[in-house]
Design a protein around this motif. Structure first.
Motif, mmCIF file in Angstrom:
data_model
loop_
_atom_site.group_PDB
_atom_site.id
_atom_site.type_symbol
_atom_site.label_atom_id
_atom_site.label_comp_id
_atom_site.label_asym_id
_atom_site.label_seq_id
_atom_site.Cartn_x
_atom_site.Cartn_y
_atom_site.Cartn_z
ATOM 1 N N PRO A 19 0.489 12.958 -1.088
ATOM 2 C CA PRO A 19 -0.632 12.470 -1.905
ATOM 3 C C PRO A 19 -0.292 11.208 -2.710
ATOM 4 O O PRO A 19 -1.151 10.339 -2.885
ATOM 5 C CB PRO A 19 -0.946 13.643 -2.836
ATOM 6 N N ALA A 20 0.933 11.091 -3.191
ATOM 7 C CA ALA A 20 1.316 9.893 -3.956
ATOM 8 C C ALA A 20 1.295 8.655 -3.073
ATOM 9 O O ALA A 20 0.904 7.580 -3.518
ATOM 10 C CB ALA A 20 2.702 10.079 -4.576
ATOM 11 N N ALA A 21 1.693 8.797 -1.814
ATOM 12 C CA ALA A 21 1.692 7.660 -0.893
ATOM 13 C C ALA A 21 0.267 7.202 -0.615
ATOM 14 O O ALA A 21 -0.015 5.997 -0.610
ATOM 15 C CB ALA A 21 2.394 8.023 0.408
ATOM 16 N N SER A 22 -0.641 8.138 -0.399
ATOM 17 C CA SER A 22 -2.025 7.748 -0.117
ATOM 18 C C SER A 22 -2.703 7.183 -1.370
ATOM 19 O O SER A 22 -3.485 6.235 -1.275
ATOM 20 C CB SER A 22 -2.818 8.915 0.464
ATOM 21 N N ALA A 23 -2.394 7.714 -2.544
ATOM 22 C CA ALA A 23 -2.957 7.173 -3.781
ATOM 23 C C ALA A 23 -2.466 5.747 -4.011
ATOM 24 O O ALA A 23 -3.258 4.860 -4.360
ATOM 25 C CB ALA A 23 -2.587 8.057 -4.967
ATOM 26 N N LEU A 24 -1.180 5.518 -3.792
ATOM 27 C CA LEU A 24 -0.629 4.174 -3.969
ATOM 28 C C LEU A 24 -1.292 3.196 -2.993
ATOM 29 O O LEU A 24 -1.633 2.071 -3.365
ATOM 30 C CB LEU A 24 0.884 4.191 -3.773
ATOM 31 N N GLY A 53 7.423 3.275 -15.336
ATOM 32 C CA GLY A 53 7.046 2.035 -15.995
ATOM 33 C C GLY A 53 5.864 1.381 -15.316
ATOM 34 O O GLY A 53 5.214 1.959 -14.455
ATOM 35 N N GLU A 54 5.596 0.145 -15.720
ATOM 36 C CA GLU A 54 4.449 -0.597 -15.207
ATOM 37 C C GLU A 54 4.916 -1.662 -14.223
ATOM 38 O O GLU A 54 5.901 -2.356 -14.478
ATOM 39 C CB GLU A 54 3.703 -1.251 -16.369
ATOM 40 N N TYR A 55 4.190 -1.795 -13.111
ATOM 41 C CA TYR A 55 4.545 -2.714 -12.038
ATOM 42 C C TYR A 55 3.320 -3.520 -11.612
ATOM 43 O O TYR A 55 2.198 -3.022 -11.670
ATOM 44 C CB TYR A 55 5.024 -1.945 -10.800
ATOM 45 N N GLU A 56 3.551 -4.741 -11.143
ATOM 46 C CA GLU A 56 2.516 -5.450 -10.408
ATOM 47 C C GLU A 56 2.257 -4.608 -9.169
ATOM 48 O O GLU A 56 3.187 -4.004 -8.624
ATOM 49 C CB GLU A 56 2.977 -6.852 -10.009
ATOM 50 N N LYS A 57 1.024 -4.562 -8.692
ATOM 51 C CA LYS A 57 0.728 -3.615 -7.613
ATOM 52 C C LYS A 57 1.528 -3.867 -6.340
ATOM 53 O O LYS A 57 1.773 -2.943 -5.584
ATOM 54 C CB LYS A 57 -0.767 -3.546 -7.328
ATOM 55 N N VAL A 60 5.377 -2.136 -6.779
ATOM 56 C CA VAL A 60 5.593 -0.702 -7.019
ATOM 57 C C VAL A 60 6.491 -0.140 -5.918
ATOM 58 O O VAL A 60 6.275 -0.434 -4.741
ATOM 59 C CB VAL A 60 4.248 0.060 -7.024
ATOM 60 N N PRO A 61 7.497 0.664 -6.276
ATOM 61 C CA PRO A 61 8.329 1.300 -5.242
ATOM 62 C C PRO A 61 7.466 2.208 -4.366
ATOM 63 O O PRO A 61 6.465 2.753 -4.824
ATOM 64 C CB PRO A 61 9.339 2.124 -6.026
ATOM 65 N N GLU A 62 7.871 2.362 -3.120
ATOM 66 C CA GLU A 62 7.140 3.259 -2.224
ATOM 67 C C GLU A 62 7.224 4.681 -2.773
ATOM 68 O O GLU A 62 8.262 5.112 -3.255
ATOM 69 C CB GLU A 62 7.731 3.210 -0.816
ATOM 70 N N LEU A 63 6.118 5.367 -2.703
ATOM 71 C CA LEU A 63 6.046 6.745 -3.179
ATOM 72 C C LEU A 63 5.762 7.674 -2.014
ATOM 73 O O LEU A 63 5.024 7.296 -1.112
ATOM 74 C CB LEU A 63 4.949 6.876 -4.225
#
Length: 75
Positions: A19-24, A53-57, A60-63
């Motif tokens: 779910p985190a991968a699809s949300a990202l 933390g906060e990232y530019e979109k 963001v590291p792969e989730l």
């Protein structure tokens, strides 16, 4: 292919359906989203804690994180 390689490949496929991968993926595709904040649970593993933390979109590291060591995995 070694059993270790097969195990790793299977994990990559499972992670891509997380779910985190699809949300990202949805956040990255949304033009209204500029930044993404990763928030982790209090009992998160050290790897996840370091990446909170906060990232530019696009940065963001792969989730979910492959190096997550929590027994329940990335949440």
């Amino acid at each position: 292919m070694s059993s270790q390689s097969k195990k790793y490949s299977k994990r990559i496929i499972e992670f891509s359906q997380h779910p985190a991968a699809s949300a990202l993926e949805r956040f990255r595709a949304n033009p209204r989203v500029g930044k993404i904040r990763l928030i982790v649970p209090q009992d998160a593993c050290p790897t996840c804690r370091l990446l909170e933390g906060e990232y530019e979109k696009d940065d963001v590291p792969e989730l979910p994180l492959l190096d997550c060591s929590h027994p329940l995995g990335c949440r």
